[in-house]
Structures are given as structure tokens and as C-alpha cells.
Write a protein that holds these residues in place. Structure first.
Motif, PDB file in Angstrom:
ATOM      1  N   LYS A 128       0.832  -1.216   0.000  1.00 22.61           N
ATOM      2  CA  LYS A 128       0.000   0.000   0.000  1.00 22.61           C
ATOM      3  C   LYS A 128       0.861   1.258   0.000  1.00 22.61           C
ATOM      4  O   LYS A 128       0.599   2.202  -0.741  1.00 22.61           O
ATOM      5  CB  LYS A 128      -0.926   0.022   1.222  1.00 22.61           C
ATOM      6  CG  LYS A 128      -2.133  -0.846   1.107  1.00 22.61           C
ATOM      7  CD  LYS A 128      -3.016  -0.644   2.328  1.00 22.61           C
ATOM      8  CE  LYS A 128      -4.241  -1.530   2.267  1.00 22.61           C
ATOM      9  NZ  LYS A 128      -5.125  -1.312   3.425  1.00 22.61           N
ATOM     10  N   GLU A 131       2.849   1.537  -3.425  1.00 31.13           N
ATOM     11  CA  GLU A 131       2.033   1.769  -4.621  1.00 31.13           C
ATOM     12  C   GLU A 131       1.217   3.060  -4.567  1.00 31.13           C
ATOM     13  O   GLU A 131       0.623   3.456  -5.564  1.00 31.13           O
ATOM     14  CB  GLU A 131       1.107   0.582  -4.876  1.00 31.13           C
ATOM     15  CG  GLU A 131       1.870  -0.644  -5.337  1.00 31.13           C
ATOM     16  CD  GLU A 131       0.963  -1.762  -5.809  1.00 31.13           C
ATOM     17  OE1 GLU A 131      -0.229  -1.787  -5.445  1.00 31.13           O
ATOM     18  OE2 GLU A 131       1.457  -2.613  -6.564  1.00 31.13           O
ATOM     19  N   THR A 132       1.199   3.732  -3.442  1.00 31.19           N
ATOM     20  CA  THR A 132       0.430   4.976  -3.325  1.00 31.19           C
ATOM     21  C   THR A 132       1.079   6.088  -4.154  1.00 31.19           C
ATOM     22  O   THR A 132       2.290   6.236  -4.172  1.00 31.19           O
ATOM     23  CB  THR A 132       0.343   5.407  -1.849  1.00 31.19           C
ATOM     24  OG1 THR A 132      -0.388   4.415  -1.137  1.00 31.19           O
ATOM     25  CG2 THR A 132      -0.333   6.754  -1.698  1.00 31.19           C
ATOM     26  N   ASP A 133       0.245   6.852  -4.823  1.00 33.58           N
ATOM     27  CA  ASP A 133       0.721   8.037  -5.538  1.00 33.58           C
ATOM     28  C   ASP A 133       0.817   9.161  -4.509  1.00 33.58           C
ATOM     29  O   ASP A 133      -0.153   9.883  -4.242  1.00 33.58           O
ATOM     30  CB  ASP A 133      -0.256   8.404  -6.656  1.00 33.58           C
ATOM     31  CG  ASP A 133       0.183   9.624  -7.443  1.00 33.58           C
ATOM     32  OD1 ASP A 133       1.129  10.326  -7.010  1.00 33.58           O
ATOM     33  OD2 ASP A 133      -0.419   9.894  -8.494  1.00 33.58           O
ATOM     34  N   TRP A 134       2.002   9.294  -3.901  1.00 31.60           N
ATOM     35  CA  TRP A 134       2.168  10.220  -2.788  1.00 31.60           C
ATOM     36  C   TRP A 134       2.089  11.673  -3.213  1.00 31.60           C
ATOM     37  O   TRP A 134       1.652  12.519  -2.434  1.00 31.60           O
ATOM     38  CB  TRP A 134       3.456   9.916  -2.032  1.00 31.60           C
ATOM     39  CG  TRP A 134       3.277   8.658  -1.259  1.00 31.60           C
ATOM     40  CD1 TRP A 134       3.725   7.414  -1.591  1.00 31.60           C
ATOM     41  CD2 TRP A 134       2.510   8.495  -0.067  1.00 31.60           C
ATOM     42  NE1 TRP A 134       3.293   6.491  -0.667  1.00 31.60           N
ATOM     43  CE2 TRP A 134       2.549   7.126   0.277  1.00 31.60           C
ATOM     44  CE3 TRP A 134       1.800   9.367   0.748  1.00 31.60           C
ATOM     45  CZ2 TRP A 134       1.900   6.625   1.396  1.00 31.60           C
ATOM     46  CZ3 TRP A 134       1.157   8.866   1.869  1.00 31.60           C
ATOM     47  CH2 TRP A 134       1.213   7.511   2.182  1.00 31.60           C
ATOM     48  N   LYS A 137      -1.619  12.209  -3.074  1.00 33.25           N
ATOM     49  CA  LYS A 137      -2.155  12.075  -1.721  1.00 33.25           C
ATOM     50  C   LYS A 137      -1.727  13.220  -0.813  1.00 33.25           C
ATOM     51  O   LYS A 137      -2.507  13.703   0.001  1.00 33.25           O
ATOM     52  CB  LYS A 137      -1.747  10.744  -1.116  1.00 33.25           C
ATOM     53  CG  LYS A 137      -2.330  10.517   0.254  1.00 33.25           C
ATOM     54  CD  LYS A 137      -2.147   9.110   0.738  1.00 33.25           C
ATOM     55  CE  LYS A 137      -2.710   9.010   2.136  1.00 33.25           C
ATOM     56  NZ  LYS A 137      -3.553   7.891   2.336  1.00 33.25           N
ATOM     57  N   SER A 145      -7.108   9.844   6.787  1.00 33.50           N
ATOM     58  CA  SER A 145      -6.486   8.876   5.875  1.00 33.50           C
ATOM     59  C   SER A 145      -4.994   8.710   6.149  1.00 33.50           C
ATOM     60  O   SER A 145      -4.272   8.115   5.360  1.00 33.50           O
ATOM     61  CB  SER A 145      -6.692   9.313   4.425  1.00 33.50           C
ATOM     62  OG  SER A 145      -6.090  10.575   4.203  1.00 33.50           O
ATOM     63  N   ILE A 148      -2.222   3.964   7.857  1.00 34.49           N
ATOM     64  CA  ILE A 148      -2.300   2.942   6.819  1.00 34.49           C
ATOM     65  C   ILE A 148      -2.380   1.578   7.496  1.00 34.49           C
ATOM     66  O   ILE A 148      -1.511   1.215   8.292  1.00 34.49           O
ATOM     67  CB  ILE A 148      -1.096   3.010   5.877  1.00 34.49           C
ATOM     68  CG1 ILE A 148      -1.063   4.363   5.178  1.00 34.49           C
ATOM     69  CG2 ILE A 148      -1.118   1.869   4.864  1.00 34.49           C
ATOM     70  CD1 ILE A 148       0.152   4.599   4.318  1.00 34.49           C
TER      71      ILE A 148
END
Length: 150
Positions: A128, A131-134, A137, A145, A148
Motif C-alpha cells: 500500500k 504503490e500509493t501516488d504520494w 495524496k 487517511s 495505513i
């Protein structure tokens, strides 16, 4: 297999078993770059100030460490303009206490990960984070949010 494979990760944790567990999970994910470790906040700051070393893409930072706590380390990192480009400071702690989550959010951490006890859960959480588009985000980071989980 995963969206991001070429990523530099640094874990700062004083517990050798936790570092080994984390390294095993990342090895299972088959990332291209090896993980780097620091044993405490002072070692991390010394490493970040070394002009010859590449700044990591993600720093996982344990909160409860001797010498310099994760809170103190996070505060020093966030106060230094040199480190503004580190895209992610993820707190990696055994505690999910509301005050710890709130304090690290206010100090400028980008995510809070409670250390999973189960190997498969740790891998899921790491996926998670990786792969998150920081960039997206972080434009609208909210405390709701911030934590995690699996």
C-alpha cells in the motif's frame, strides 16, 4: 508485479528483530533496490546529512528509540529545508495511540503505519505504501487517511 520497483527505502528502528522482519517482507516483494537501515534517529540524521549518499524515497521511522526519539527525529527532518523533497516519512510504530498519531501528523509525517505482527499483513501494508501516488495524496493529506492499515 507491483507498480513501483525502483524505490529507495530506509528504515530507522532500534529493534534488530523488527529490522529483520521488515527486510524479509521487502525481499519477498522483490524491489530492485536494497533496503537501508539506521538504528536510531542520530544515525539517520547523520546519514541524511552525508552529501555523498542519495536521499531515500521513503523513510520509515520508529517512534520509540533511544538517543533521539522518532518524534524528535521527525521534527528535525521537517525543520530542515534540505529534506523538503523527501516524498514520504512514514511513522512505523507498535503503538496506535491517538496522541502519537496526532502528534506525528502535526509534525509533518506523511503516513502512520502500525507495525503488523503477521508477515503477510506487513507485506500488504508495504505494498500500500509503495504503490500509493504520494504526490497526489500529499496535496490533500488528512488525519482521517493518515493511518495505513491492512
Amino acid at each position: 508485479m507491483y507498480k513501483i520497483k525502483d524505490i529507495r527505502i530506509l528504515l530507522t528502528d532500534d529493534d534488530e528483530d523488527d529490522r529483520d522482519f521488515f527486510a524479509e517482507a521487502l525481499a519477498d516483494l522483490q524491489l530492485k533496490n536494497p533496503i537501508e537501515f539506521c538504528k536510531n534517529g542520530v544515525e539517520l540524521l547523520d546519514r541524511l546529512y552525508d552529501a555523498n549518499l542519495v536521499i531515500p524515497d521513503i523513510i520509515f521511522l520508529d517512534l520509540n528509540m533511544p538517543i533521539l526519539s522518532g518524534f524528535e527525529t521527525l521534527q528535525q527532518i521537517k525543520e530542515d529545508i534540505k529534506f523538503k523533497n523527501i516524498p514520504l516519512i512514514a511513522i512505523y510504530s507498535t503503538s496506535a495511540a491517538e496522541d502519537g498519531v496526532k502528534n506525528t501528523f502535526e509534525l509533518g509525517a506523511n503516513a502512520y503505519v502500525v507495525k503488523p505482527l503477521v508477515f503477510s499483513d506487513l507485506k500488504k501494508v508495504l505494498i500500500k505504501v509503495i504503490e500509493t501516488d504520494w504526490k497526489e495524496k500529499l496535496q490533500d493529506l488528512r488525519i482521517e487517511s493518515f493511518v495505513i492499515t491492512v
